[in-house]
Scaffold this motif. Structure first.
Motif, PDB file in Angstrom:
ATOM      1  N   THR A  42      47.020  -7.397  13.452  1.00 20.21           N
ATOM      2  CA  THR A  42      46.908  -5.954  13.305  1.00 20.21           C
ATOM      3  C   THR A  42      48.167  -5.258  13.812  1.00 20.21           C
ATOM      4  N   GLY A  43      48.461  -4.096  13.217  1.00 24.41           N
ATOM      5  CA  GLY A  43      49.616  -3.312  13.620  1.00 24.41           C
ATOM      6  C   GLY A  43      49.242  -2.225  14.608  1.00 24.41           C
ATOM      7  N   THR A  45      49.057   0.933  13.967  1.00 22.03           N
ATOM      8  CA  THR A  45      48.235   1.950  13.292  1.00 22.03           C
ATOM      9  C   THR A  45      47.436   1.282  12.192  1.00 22.03           C
ATOM     10  N   GLU A  48      49.688   0.651   9.228  1.00 17.62           N
ATOM     11  CA  GLU A  48      50.551  -0.529   9.382  1.00 17.62           C
ATOM     12  C   GLU A  48      49.755  -1.801   9.125  1.00 17.62           C
ATOM     13  N   THR A  49      48.534  -1.858   9.630  1.00 19.67           N
ATOM     14  CA  THR A  49      47.685  -3.026   9.360  1.00 19.67           C
ATOM     15  C   THR A  49      47.412  -3.154   7.875  1.00 19.67           C
ATOM     16  N   ASP A  51      49.248  -2.220   5.393  1.00 25.47           N
ATOM     17  CA  ASP A  51      50.456  -2.729   4.736  1.00 25.47           C
ATOM     18  C   ASP A  51      50.576  -4.241   4.921  1.00 25.47           C
ATOM     19  N   ARG A  52      50.247  -4.711   6.099  1.00 20.92           N
ATOM     20  CA  ARG A  52      50.304  -6.158   6.345  1.00 20.92           C
ATOM     21  C   ARG A  52      49.263  -6.899   5.515  1.00 20.92           C
ATOM     22  N   ASP A 125      47.712   8.966   4.985  1.00 20.09           N
ATOM     23  CA  ASP A 125      48.486   7.724   5.027  1.00 20.09           C
ATOM     24  C   ASP A 125      47.675   6.503   4.607  1.00 20.09           C
TER      25      ASP A 125
END
Length: 486
Positions: A42-43, A45, A48-49, A51-52, A125
């Motif tokens: 996990t990122g 935010t 960000e997660t 996107d991964r 987002d």
């Protein structure tokens, strides 16, 4: 083999037990045997997660997403929507509606907004394109709604299991709080489904539809009894959903290659075609989700004194049956691979290869006149023994012939086109005949509005497999026959 994508995201949940979702995701992933495993860190935010996750998702194949909170479904569902478009329906098993927007959410937690976000109304987002339409969503087991959610569901016309489109492909989401009596979730609700009822509902969907993805979320371990129950439930849900695609292909293949006599008995589709020697025309196929009664099958073939032949398909779903048949003296024969491809992928690959080889795109004739088919089969195959079967095909079918150099039979049904009887005359090998025939079949399939192709190839026919793989086909499943010895 399915791919398990483990996403230990918990910040989308507002539950005090949310940090336990990290361990829950790992435990769910470990409950799925025989699968490739991808863990997404996990990122900082949720965006960000996400996107991964998008980068980690495999481009094809059956994917099981395990969370984590329900928000982990953002990228897997969007990927399915991009691939399948209007044909996709999302079936959402959940005690809650997850239909809040940022403006209506009492908690502000993303896991309660994920379905609204997938429809294009969510945190800026996290909104993705394309967006699901409300009529592509079906709620199941939902019983706890915020007032704003209930109002939105009514206004948008969100449906239930009875409104799933007949021709849809499905993504199935299971929030474990849909179950009655489970405590290892953030927000348990009384009056849910039993594990048996959930399994029955998913089995009914899998029998009618191709399920292209499965998500299982919101496991926050705290009770060993829940763990014991899930160790039985989770593999069965995966087995049913992953097996639905192969079964939908086999169901269409049965119609595309019709036997003279068929009967459903004892968990089998029993087939017999006098005068035709292909195994597919004279074999028993185990029905999806049913327990196959071997003595009932043997009695069917004993009555007309025929050999008992079983098409073990998909082989990956019937390991126990296969072992029982082997123990009764049934020999294994004709190991076969079923391959599938998107029509658009095959067209692009075929055109690129023909450009590279200055090949002829116009050399394959689409032969609609069935009166000509027997002579073409005779010229290429050396016989026309399959005509008694082919003449009974009721689906839309054409013969694709490159003169007398090679041919293939294309049969379209419900968004799929099957390729059968592929053959190249020995005097025209290595001239690109099969490639041209497959390309012509893909063009015809596209004209019929069928975006998917399937074919069968013997497992040890490596040159043919290489050809099909070069055109974008990938393995769906395998099958073989079990033939009773004397």
């Amino acid at each position: 083999m399915p791919t398990v994508v483990e996403i230990p995201q918990w910040r989308g949940s507002s539950s005090p037990t949310a940090p336990r979702l990290v361990e829950g995701a790992a435990r769910l992933a470990a409950m799925i045997p025989g699968a490739e495993h991808v863990r997404v860190e996990t990122g900082g935010t949720l965006a960000e997660t996400a996107d991964r996750v998008r980068r980690a998702l495999p481009p094809d194949g059956f994917v099981v997403t395990v969370g984590g909170d329900c928000g982990v479904e953002l990228e897997p569902v969007t990927a399915a929507l991009r691939r399948h478009g209007d044909r996709l329906n999302l079936v959402w098993f959940d005690a809650h509606g997850d239909m809040n927007s940022p403006e209506t959410s009492p908690s502000g937690a993303f896991h309660g907004m994920i379905l609204r976000t997938l429809q294009g109304e969510g945190p800026a987002d996290l909104v993705r394109s394309p967006a699901l339409r409300p009529d592509q969503i079906a709620l199941a087991g939902t019983r706890a709604l915020d007032p704003a959610e209930a109002d939105y569901i009514r206004r948008a016309g969100i449906g239930d299991l009875s409104t799933v489109d007949e021709d849809a492909v499905l993504y199935v989401h299971v929030d474990l709080d849909v179950l009655d009596g489970i405590t290892s979730v953030g927000y348990p609700e009384p009056g849910g489904l039993s594990p048996e009822r959930l399994t029955e509902a998913v089995a009914a969907l899998a029998a009618r539809h191709e399920i292209i993805g499965l998500g299982i979320t919101e496991y926050a371990p705290c009770d060993p009894r829940d763990e014991e129950m899930l160790r039985r439930l989770v593999p069965e849900l995966v087995r049913l959903c992953a097996g639905s695609g192969p079964w939908q292909i086999e169901r269409r293949a049965v119609n595309a290659w019709p036997a003279r006599y068929t009967e459903e008995r004892g968990g089998w589709l029993l087939r017999h075609t006098p005068g035709v020697h292909r195994r597919r025309s004279n074999s028993a196929l185990p029905l999806f989700g049913a327990r196959a009664d071997i003595p009932a099958m043997e009695a069917f073939y004993a009555e007309p004194a025929l050999p008992a032949i079983v098409q073990v398909s998909p082989a990956e779903q019937h390991a126990d049956l296969d072992a029982l048949l082997a123990a009764r003296g049934y020999a294994r024969e004709a190991r076969t691979l079923v391959m599938t491809a998107d029509t658009a992928t095959v067209l692009t690959a075929a055109d690129d290869q023909l450009d590279d080889q200055t090949g002829d795109r116009a050399g394959v004739e689409v032969v609609h006149d069935q009166a000509r088919w027997a002579a073409l089969f005779e010229a290429v195959h050396g016989h026309a023994d399959d005509m008694p079967v082919i003449q009974r095909i009721t689906s839309k079918a054409v013969l694709l012939a490159k003169g007398v150099a090679g041919l293939g039979l294309a049969v379209a049904e419900d968004g799929w086109t099957g390729l059968f009887c592929m053959a190249t005359h020995p005097g025209h090998r290595r001239e690109g005949v099969a490639r041209a025939v497959v390309a012509a079949a893909a063009r015809w399939s596209d004209e019929q509005g069928a975006p998917r192709l399937y074919l069968q190839v013997e497992e040890d026919n490596l040159p043919a497999r290489a050809l099909y793989e070069g055109l974008g086909f990938t393995a769906s499943h395998g099958y073989h026959y079990r033939v009773r010895g004397e």
